[in-house]
Design an enzyme around this catalytic site. Structure first.
Site, PDB file in Angstrom:
ATOM      1  N   SER A 202       0.753  -1.326   0.175  1.00  0.00           N
ATOM      2  CA  SER A 202       0.221   0.177   0.114  1.00  0.00           C
ATOM      3  C   SER A 202       0.785   1.352  -0.128  1.00  0.00           C
ATOM      4  O   SER A 202       0.490   2.502  -0.376  1.00  0.00           O
ATOM      5  CB  SER A 202      -0.795   0.112   1.192  1.00  0.00           C
ATOM      6  OG  SER A 202      -0.314  -0.364   2.328  1.00  0.00           O
ATOM      7  N   HIS A 230      -5.526  -3.814  -2.003  1.00  0.00           N
ATOM      8  CA  HIS A 230      -5.353  -2.607  -2.995  1.00  0.00           C
ATOM      9  C   HIS A 230      -5.268  -3.374  -4.390  1.00  0.00           C
ATOM     10  O   HIS A 230      -5.073  -2.428  -5.545  1.00  0.00           O
ATOM     11  CB  HIS A 230      -3.911  -1.947  -2.903  1.00  0.00           C
ATOM     12  CG  HIS A 230      -4.239  -0.784  -1.848  1.00  0.00           C
ATOM     13  ND1 HIS A 230      -4.849   0.429  -2.233  1.00  0.00           N
ATOM     14  CD2 HIS A 230      -3.653  -0.696  -0.484  1.00  0.00           C
ATOM     15  CE1 HIS A 230      -4.742   1.136  -1.080  1.00  0.00           C
ATOM     16  NE2 HIS A 230      -4.166   0.555  -0.005  1.00  0.00           N
ATOM     17  N   LYS A 261     -12.170  -0.086  -0.663  1.00  0.00           N
ATOM     18  CA  LYS A 261     -11.325   0.522  -1.560  1.00  0.00           C
ATOM     19  C   LYS A 261     -12.048   0.883  -2.977  1.00  0.00           C
ATOM     20  O   LYS A 261     -13.020   1.517  -2.984  1.00  0.00           O
ATOM     21  CB  LYS A 261      -9.941   0.278  -1.751  1.00  0.00           C
ATOM     22  CG  LYS A 261      -9.366   0.497   0.005  1.00  0.00           C
ATOM     23  CD  LYS A 261      -7.816   0.030   0.127  1.00  0.00           C
ATOM     24  CE  LYS A 261      -7.343   0.415   1.385  1.00  0.00           C
ATOM     25  NZ  LYS A 261      -6.362  -0.438   2.048  1.00  0.00           N
TER      26      LYS A 261
HETATM   27  C1  LIG Z   1      -6.512  -0.648   3.429  1.00  0.00           C
HETATM   28  C2  LIG Z   1      -5.933  -2.001   3.863  1.00  0.00           C
HETATM   29  C3  LIG Z   1      -6.717  -2.915   4.702  1.00  0.00           C
HETATM   30  C4  LIG Z   1      -7.824  -2.476   5.319  1.00  0.00           C
HETATM   31  O1  LIG Z   1      -9.086  -2.382   4.714  1.00  0.00           O
HETATM   32  P1  LIG Z   1     -10.344  -1.662   5.415  1.00  0.00           P
HETATM   33  O2  LIG Z   1     -11.351  -2.325   4.796  1.00  0.00           O
HETATM   34  O3  LIG Z   1     -10.092  -0.300   5.081  1.00  0.00           O
HETATM   35  O4  LIG Z   1     -10.062  -1.870   6.667  1.00  0.00           O
HETATM   36  C5  LIG Z   1      -6.186  -4.090   4.752  1.00  0.00           C
HETATM   37  N1  LIG Z   1      -4.791  -4.293   4.197  1.00  0.00           N
HETATM   38  C6  LIG Z   1      -4.292  -3.494   3.385  1.00  0.00           C
HETATM   39  C7  LIG Z   1      -2.919  -4.018   2.402  1.00  0.00           C
HETATM   40  C8  LIG Z   1      -4.827  -2.348   2.994  1.00  0.00           C
HETATM   41  O5  LIG Z   1      -4.304  -1.507   2.163  1.00  0.00           O
END
Ligand SMILES: *Cc1c(COP(=O)(O)O)cnc(C)c1O
Length: 413
Positions: A202, A230, A261
């Site tokens: 990320s 992602h 996301k």
């Molecule tokens: C954003 C993210 C999460 C968390 O996801 P949410 O649904 O926002 O809690 C988990 N793992 C990675 C790699 C992320 O980028």
């Protein structure tokens, strides 16, 4: 009945604050340029929005495909609110499993080509829930050094032995696995080994070498878990993720995805075999002890899958915009690191430079947040940009022009 005779202020004056040390911590963060105030958005999560009262072009949301405001998702959510209300009223295991929750899980399983899925409140709880649930003190977890915080927390909650392999270093992973096989742990040979990696990282936007990781894991009979937060909606056919991107169906035991996301809504899920889902239903603590999603969330997520299947051109536009913007930044001389996805960091080094750059861009109407320690290494402070399918070329060019001006002003380029 008691009557209140003192105001809050008077109470505060009379009683020392046992949490007073937090104020000193905050002050220290400010002095090191590491304090991050919250920025408040008025209106919608869209390429053009208003942040702290200023109209901006935003390069900082995870709304890759514009689904957070897609009319079809909005309509589905509204219908669900009208028909079913705003809350589910219970945890899944008591009285909070609605037909919509199960329908979403079936749709996700067929979308991901897995036997089953289980939805959690967020990607964070999916990771922090699944890892300690499926491991014991006789197991070993092997995790990439740059895995997401929710994986790290999940590993901390587990009672297992743990090892970290250098970022994307498959030989490093194999060394850990070979040692584990040859030497075992304090309790003898490990019963099970779980290798965990992000699919797309990320902060740098690079992709895990999944095929090689699967090959090595297979040689040591280790299970593989991939966090595709992602990659969901971004990589693979119709946004099915990195497993589809690398054509590794059936070789990754646990896929974690997010609905928060590119899917534009909220939630996380675990995809894999039926017995994985069944076991999590019995044991995963966020699933057992935290209320399920409102029906509108599940309904909007279902509509998001429809959109991924029926409007693949959004993903094509996302990648066209990604190529255009990345080439623009690189052409200007910025260090965009090792990104291979729409996450494009602009690495500047010092936290203070990153924060000044972010402020200057903001004054020019471009919103790109800085990411500093402890999210990234102390000397790798950066602005993290993410384009979406919904940015126009003109908007991206305005952003590039602003980056050029600010980058020269701060002598970053
Ligand atoms: C954003 C993210 C999460 C968390 O996801 P949410 O649904 O926002 O809690 C988990 N793992 C990675 C790699 C992320 O980028």
């Amino acid at each position: 009945m008691t009557t209140r005779t003192t105001t809050g202020d008077a109470v505060a004056a009379a009683r020392p604050d046992p949490l007073g040390y937090l104020g000193a911590e905050i002050q220290a963060l400010r002095e090191q340029s590491l304090y991050r105030p919250l920025v408040v958005m008025s209106g919608r999560q869209a390429p053009r929005t208003t942040m702290d009262g200023r109209p901006v072009i935003s390069l900082s949301s995870n709304n890759y495909l514009g689904l957070a405001t897609h009319p079809r998702l909005v309509r589905s959510a509204l219908d669900a609110v009208r028909d079913l209300g705003v809350g589910s009223g219970a945890v899944r295991t008591i009285a909070g499993t609605m037909e919509l929750h199960e329908e979403l899980e079936r749709r996700l399983a067929s979308f991901k080509h897995t036997e089953a899925t289980l939805v959690f409140q967020s990607g964070f709880t999916a990771n922090s829930g699944v890892i300690p649930t499926i491991t014991t003190e006789r197991d070993l977890i092997v995790s990439d050094a740059l895995n997401h915080a929710s994986i790290i927390d999940g590993v901390r909650l587990a009672k297992t032995a743990r090892a970290v392999f250098p970022h994307k270093d498959v030989e490093g992973l194999e060394t850990v696995l070979r040692d584990a096989r040859d030497k075992g742990g304090p309790k003898g040979a490990y019963e099970h080994i779980l290798v965990i990696t992000d699919g797309v990282f990320s902060m740098d936007g690079d992709i895990a070498p999944l095929r090689d990781i699967c090959d090595v894991a297979d040689r040591y009979e280790a299970a593989v878990m991939v966090d595709d937060a992602h990659a969901s909606g971004v990589l693979g056919r119709n946004g099915r993720g990195t497993i589809d991107h690398f054509d590794l169906h059936g070789r990754v035991d646990i896929q974690v995805g997010t609905l928060s996301k590119a899917m534009g809504v909220l939630g996380g899920y675990v995809a894999g075999r039926q017995h994985l889902r069944d076991f999590l239903v019995q044991r995963a603590r966020p699933f057992l002890f935290s209320t399920s999603h409102p029906p509108a969330v599940a309904a909007a997520c279902l509509a998001a899958i429809d959109v991924l299947e029926q409007e693949p051109e959004r993903i094509e536009r996302l990648w066209e915009n990604t190529r255009f913007f990345k080439a623009g930044l690189e052409g200007l001389g910025f260090d965009t690191g090792i990104s291979e996805t729409p996450i494009t960091p602009v690495i500047v080094g010092q936290a203070e430079t990153a924060q000044r750059m972010s402020r200057s861009l903001f004054e020019r109407g471009v919103f790109a947040t800085s990411v500093v320690f402890p999210t990234v290494a102390l000397d790798k402070a950066r602005l993290r940009t993410i384009v979406s399918s919904e940015h126009s070329r003109e908007e991206l060019q305005i952003c590039l022009d602003a980056f050029a001006e600010v980058g020269r002003e701060l002598r970053v380029i």
